[in-house]
Structures are given as C-alpha cells and as structure tokens.
Design a protein around this motif. Structure first.
Motif, PDB file in Angstrom:
ATOM      1  N   ARG A 185       0.738  -1.276  -0.013  1.00 18.35           N
ATOM      2  CA  ARG A 185       0.055   0.063   0.032  1.00 18.35           C
ATOM      3  C   ARG A 185       1.035   1.449   0.049  1.00 18.35           C
ATOM      4  N   VAL A 186       0.789   1.857  -0.979  1.00 21.81           N
ATOM      5  CA  VAL A 186       1.655   3.224  -1.304  1.00 21.81           C
ATOM      6  C   VAL A 186       1.003   4.443  -1.278  1.00 21.81           C
ATOM      7  N   THR A 187       1.811   5.487  -1.072  1.00 21.30           N
ATOM      8  CA  THR A 187       1.228   6.999  -1.012  1.00 21.30           C
ATOM      9  C   THR A 187       2.273   7.768  -1.937  1.00 21.30           C
ATOM     10  N   TYR A 188       1.328   8.036  -3.136  1.00 25.87           N
ATOM     11  CA  TYR A 188       2.199   9.200  -4.050  1.00 25.87           C
ATOM     12  C   TYR A 188       1.987  10.674  -3.636  1.00 25.87           C
ATOM     13  N   ALA A 189       3.171  11.379  -3.704  1.00 25.92           N
ATOM     14  CA  ALA A 189       3.023  13.028  -3.798  1.00 25.92           C
ATOM     15  C   ALA A 189       2.974  13.438  -5.016  1.00 25.92           C
ATOM     16  N   VAL A 190       1.901  14.352  -5.746  1.00 25.00           N
ATOM     17  CA  VAL A 190       2.069  14.609  -6.879  1.00 25.00           C
ATOM     18  C   VAL A 190       2.433  16.180  -6.747  1.00 25.00           C
ATOM     19  N   PHE A 191       3.354  16.703  -7.650  1.00 31.06           N
ATOM     20  CA  PHE A 191       3.730  17.964  -7.495  1.00 31.06           C
ATOM     21  C   PHE A 191       4.159  18.568  -8.919  1.00 31.06           C
ATOM     22  N   ILE A 192       4.303  19.883  -9.146  1.00 32.98           N
ATOM     23  CA  ILE A 192       4.716  20.609 -10.064  1.00 32.98           C
ATOM     24  C   ILE A 192       6.071  21.542  -9.640  1.00 32.98           C
ATOM     25  N   ARG A 193       7.022  21.727 -10.362  1.00 31.57           N
ATOM     26  CA  ARG A 193       8.122  22.376  -9.796  1.00 31.57           C
ATOM     27  C   ARG A 193       8.025  23.950 -10.142  1.00 31.57           C
ATOM     28  N   ARG A 194       7.060  24.431 -10.535  1.00 29.28           N
ATOM     29  CA  ARG A 194       6.741  25.984 -10.494  1.00 29.28           C
ATOM     30  C   ARG A 194       5.663  26.387 -10.039  1.00 29.28           C
ATOM     31  N   PRO A 195       5.174  27.543  -9.380  1.00 32.04           N
ATOM     32  CA  PRO A 195       4.032  27.880  -9.034  1.00 32.04           C
ATOM     33  C   PRO A 195       2.919  27.805  -9.984  1.00 32.04           C
ATOM     34  N   VAL A 196       1.736  27.270  -9.506  1.00 31.69           N
ATOM     35  CA  VAL A 196       0.752  27.412 -10.230  1.00 31.69           C
ATOM     36  C   VAL A 196      -0.547  27.710  -9.545  1.00 31.69           C
ATOM     37  N   ILE A 197      -1.720  27.384 -10.173  1.00 30.56           N
ATOM     38  CA  ILE A 197      -3.048  27.452  -9.522  1.00 30.56           C
ATOM     39  C   ILE A 197      -3.584  26.081  -9.702  1.00 30.56           C
ATOM     40  N   ALA A 198      -3.940  25.680  -8.722  1.00 31.02           N
ATOM     41  CA  ALA A 198      -4.574  24.071  -8.702  1.00 31.02           C
ATOM     42  C   ALA A 198      -5.505  23.739  -9.659  1.00 31.02           C
ATOM     43  N   ALA A 199      -5.512  22.951 -10.538  1.00 37.31           N
ATOM     44  CA  ALA A 199      -6.497  22.595 -11.390  1.00 37.31           C
ATOM     45  C   ALA A 199      -6.904  21.000 -11.724  1.00 37.31           C
ATOM     46  N   THR A 200      -7.059  20.445 -10.612  1.00 37.23           N
ATOM     47  CA  THR A 200      -6.867  19.093 -10.607  1.00 37.23           C
ATOM     48  C   THR A 200      -8.090  18.277 -10.750  1.00 37.23           C
ATOM     49  N   GLY A 201      -9.147  18.958 -11.282  1.00 33.69           N
ATOM     50  CA  GLY A 201     -10.504  18.254 -11.249  1.00 33.69           C
ATOM     51  C   GLY A 201     -10.543  17.406 -12.303  1.00 33.69           C
ATOM     52  N   LEU A 202      -9.987  17.736 -13.556  1.00 31.98           N
ATOM     53  CA  LEU A 202     -10.264  16.675 -14.710  1.00 31.98           C
ATOM     54  C   LEU A 202      -9.339  15.378 -14.507  1.00 31.98           C
ATOM     55  N   MET A 203      -8.154  15.139 -13.558  1.00 30.89           N
ATOM     56  CA  MET A 203      -7.374  14.356 -13.302  1.00 30.89           C
ATOM     57  C   MET A 203      -8.191  13.586 -12.402  1.00 30.89           C
ATOM     58  N   ARG A 204      -8.942  13.997 -11.183  1.00 36.53           N
ATOM     59  CA  ARG A 204      -9.500  13.439 -10.142  1.00 36.53           C
ATOM     60  C   ARG A 204     -10.786  12.767 -10.881  1.00 36.53           C
ATOM     61  N   ARG A 205     -11.478  13.469 -11.764  1.00 34.73           N
ATOM     62  CA  ARG A 205     -12.710  12.792 -12.466  1.00 34.73           C
ATOM     63  C   ARG A 205     -12.205  11.624 -12.976  1.00 34.73           C
ATOM     64  N   TRP A 206     -11.085  11.590 -13.879  1.00 33.99           N
ATOM     65  CA  TRP A 206     -10.772  10.488 -14.399  1.00 33.99           C
ATOM     66  C   TRP A 206     -10.082   9.250 -13.549  1.00 33.99           C
ATOM     67  N   LEU A 207      -9.741   9.610 -12.377  1.00 36.59           N
ATOM     68  CA  LEU A 207      -9.058   8.659 -11.645  1.00 36.59           C
ATOM     69  C   LEU A 207     -10.617   7.889 -10.686  1.00 36.59           C
ATOM     70  N   GLU A 208     -11.575   8.850 -10.673  1.00 33.63           N
ATOM     71  CA  GLU A 208     -12.830   8.209  -9.917  1.00 33.63           C
ATOM     72  C   GLU A 208     -13.398   7.127 -10.885  1.00 33.63           C
ATOM     73  N   ASN A 209     -13.262   7.535 -12.420  1.00 40.23           N
ATOM     74  CA  ASN A 209     -13.944   6.783 -13.305  1.00 40.23           C
ATOM     75  C   ASN A 209     -12.843   5.257 -13.310  1.00 40.23           C
TER      76      ASN A 209
END
Length: 393
Positions: free
Chosen positions: A38-62
């Motif tokens: 059982r693993v835990t991933y941390a997901v990040f980007i190397r530059r400042p951003v505005i969080a926009a993870t909704g499409l990724m989360r929707r895909w993962l839910e599917n």
C-alpha cells in the motif's frame, strides 16, 4: 467553480498498459510477483501554479469505479488555490499494483492544466475590468488538450473573480461551454464570412438576419479599413449601437497599422489619452504592444476616439491577436479601453514548465522517499522519517 463538461470514460486495463511508460508496467509485474504494497504518492509541479486537478480526479474516479478498486485521494489544495513551487497538490494512496501503471496518464492530465490556470488567473487580474473569451481550441493538439485548457481557463478565472476580476466568461466551443456556466460557445463571425459576403457591412447584415436576437460583434480589419468599415457598421445598425448590443472586433494583422495610424500618430494617440504609458523606458516588445503594428494600445484608443466622436459611445471594443500576459500588462499600463479580449495565449508557451511529477513517499504506512524529496512529506498525514533513517548508509 468550473465543472467538468461531462463524465469521461476511463481507459481499460489494456489501453492503460499500452499508453503508460514501460517501466511502470514492469514495476507492476515485479510487485505482483513479490507481493503488493500500500503506497502513497505525492503529486507536485516544480513551478508556482493554480491548482486545477478536477479533470485528473474525475478520470481517476472513473478508473476506480470501473475496476472496483479503492484509491484514496487527499486533495491538499482545492481547485483555484495558489500553490507554491514543489508543493504537493494531492496525495494518492492505494495498491502499488493498481497505481503504478496509472502514473503517466494521471500526470498528463495535471501539469498543463495547472500552468494554464495560473496564466489565465494572472491575465484576468492584470485586466480586471475586461471579459476574456477562451479561443484556444484551434491551437490545441486534439480535444483532450482543448478540454484541459478550457477547464484551466475556467478555474483560473474563478480564482481571479474572488479578487474582483471578470476573467474568462466563455469559450469558442459548445462542448466545453459548461466549464464557464454557459450552454453554448461564444463567437459571431470569422474573416471568411466577410470574404463570402464581399463586404463588412453585408456580412453584419447576414449575421443579424439569421441571429436577430443576439448581440452583434463584427470584425472590421478584413479590408484594412477598421475605422471606415467600423463606422459604416455602426451607422447601419444605430439601434443596436445605442443599446450597447454592437461590438467591433479588432484583429489587425501584425504586419500593418490600424487604418490611419503610423508610428508618429500612434505615439500621439497615447500622448492624448495616457501619456504616462510612453514616458518611461520600454522594451522593444512593450513598445510594439503600445504603439506598434497590429492590435496595439494606440489602435484601441484610436477606435474609441473615433466611435465617441461619431456619437457611438455605447459600441464596445473586442480585441484579439496575441494577447498573452505581457500584452495584457501593456494594455493595463495604457488603460486601453477594451471591453472584451479573445485569446488562446494562456496556453503554456514553454511546455517544459508543465511537467508534473509523482513520487512515492510511503510504503505500507512507512515513510520512505527519494533523497532530496523529503519536503513532499510536509503536508501529508504521514510521519516524516527521523534524520537517521532518511537514507541508507
């Protein structure tokens, strides 16, 4: 907040295996042979951003629903939140066998979204009183990219509206319009319609005849007579002009000046309306945006002068052509009287800035992470490693 235009079907296991990086498939096979974790991933980007993870989360839910598996998603930052460079956007916890082959496809749906959202947010705040239209569809590499870019524009704009900006109010396509809370894409006519009609005024008449209840936005640069044709359209539709339902769109080619302008007269226009904009040092690009060819600040100011002098103060001005963050900043400096900007220039220009990364930070509840990435544990519920256990001897 922006919502997905509609549920997207997740890829089957075979499709995922074909599209993910090969070493993730091999890792899956090795872990299946020696025993799952059982693993835990941390997901990040190397530059400042505005969080926009909704499409990724929707895909993962599917994916999880179709496979009957459980993957926990700890969302560190809600969509629209500012995220510093390297800060984890979210943590994913579940079976190593199930998560490993998903990494490539999850990251594809994340990085570009967050960077584009940041660009849209900055542009909206730079010109807070201007409404933006997302017109990037033709510049995208297929529908998946277009969906991500429109979603990003909507998320970035929602964040900017919290600070008083209008932001992006719509897009060019029906399919992604729900991201902006509307049913249909926005836009009236391309240059091709004017060529077909053999005249700017005639094209406006054709459009109004077919769509009589819509506001009318007319391109006026086809013949290089922005002023002449713009006034002709206003005089042809005086009721629409007086009611504020008529707009003129400037899309002047970068190889020429707006009708009646040249370098000297462009400086004179800004001297009359916003002298501070040209009385300090400017880079070559800033000067081009202010007084150069194409849709410059001087061009917008000149059209506003012409319309007001002719008795059409309620006619709006729409501008397009290369309106990225730098050009928006120049327009703000010159207080350009533009009402709407159509642009696709929030798309990341440097694609290397969009690379998202995922690192495993825990195995079966025990924190373990690549040396140098210990910072990824900072916002998780996983206890950080003691200093003596942070690396193998």
């Amino acid at each position: 907040m922006a919502r997905a235009a509609g549920p997207k079907q997740a890829l089957g296991r075979e499709d995922v295996a074909l599209r993910t990086d090969a070493y993730f498939n091999r890792t899956q096979a090795i872990v299946a042979h020696f025993g799952d974790a059982r693993v835990t991933y941390a997901v990040f980007i190397r530059r400042p951003v505005i969080a926009a993870t909704g499409l990724m989360r929707r895909w993962l839910e599917n994916v999880t629903r179709e496979r009957g598996i459980v993957i926990e998603c700890e969302q560190v930052y809600p969509d629209g939140a500012w995220v510093g460079a390297g800060e984890p956007l979210l943590y994913l916890t579940g079976s190593f066998i199930e998560l490993s082959p998903l990494e490539t496809l999850l990251l594809q749906r994340l990085g570009a979204c967050c960077v584009a959202a940041h660009h849209a947010y900055q542009m909206a705040l730079t010109l807070p009183h201007v409404a933006f239209l997302a017109m990037e569809a033709r510049h995208c590499a297929g529908f998946e990219m277009q969906e991500m870019m429109d979603y990003a524009a909507a998320v970035g704009s929602a964040a900017a509206r919290q600070e008083g900006a209008k932001g992006f109010v719509g897009c060019a396509n029906d399919v992604t319009a729900p991201f902006f809370g509307i049913e249909k894409g926005l836009g009236t006519m391309p240059h091709a319609l004017i060529g077909y009609a053999r005249g700017t005024v005639r094209a406006a008449e054709m459009y109004h005849e077919v769509y009589p209840h819509d506001p009318l936005t007319v391109l006026v640069d086809y013949y290089g007579r922005e002023v002449t044709d713009g006034l002709a359209v206003c005089r042809r539709f005086p009721e629409l002009a007086a009611a504020g339902r008529l707009n003129l769109r400037l899309d002047t080619h970068g190889g020429r000046f707006l009708e009646g302008l040249d370098p000297q007269s462009s400086y004179a226009v800004l001297e009359r309306n916003c002298p501070a904009a040209i009385r300090r040092y400017r880079s070559d690009q800033e000067l081009r945006d202010l007084v150069g060819t194409g849709v410059s600040a001087a061009a917008i100011w000149r059209m506003r002068e012409v319309l007001d002098e002719a008795g059409f103060p309620s006619v709006g001005l729409v501008a397009s052509s290369g309106f990225g963050l730098e050009k928006c900043a120049a327009m703000a400096d010159a207080r350009a009287p533009v009402d709407v900007i159509g642009t696709g220039s929030f798309i990341p220009a440097r694609w290397s800035e969009t690379y998202a990364t995922a690192d495993i930070v825990a195995y079966d509840g025990e924190s373990r992470v690549k040396v140098g990435r210990e910072f990824l544990l900072a916002k998780s519920r996983i206890a950080p490693l003691p200093p003596s256990e942070s690396a193998e001897p």
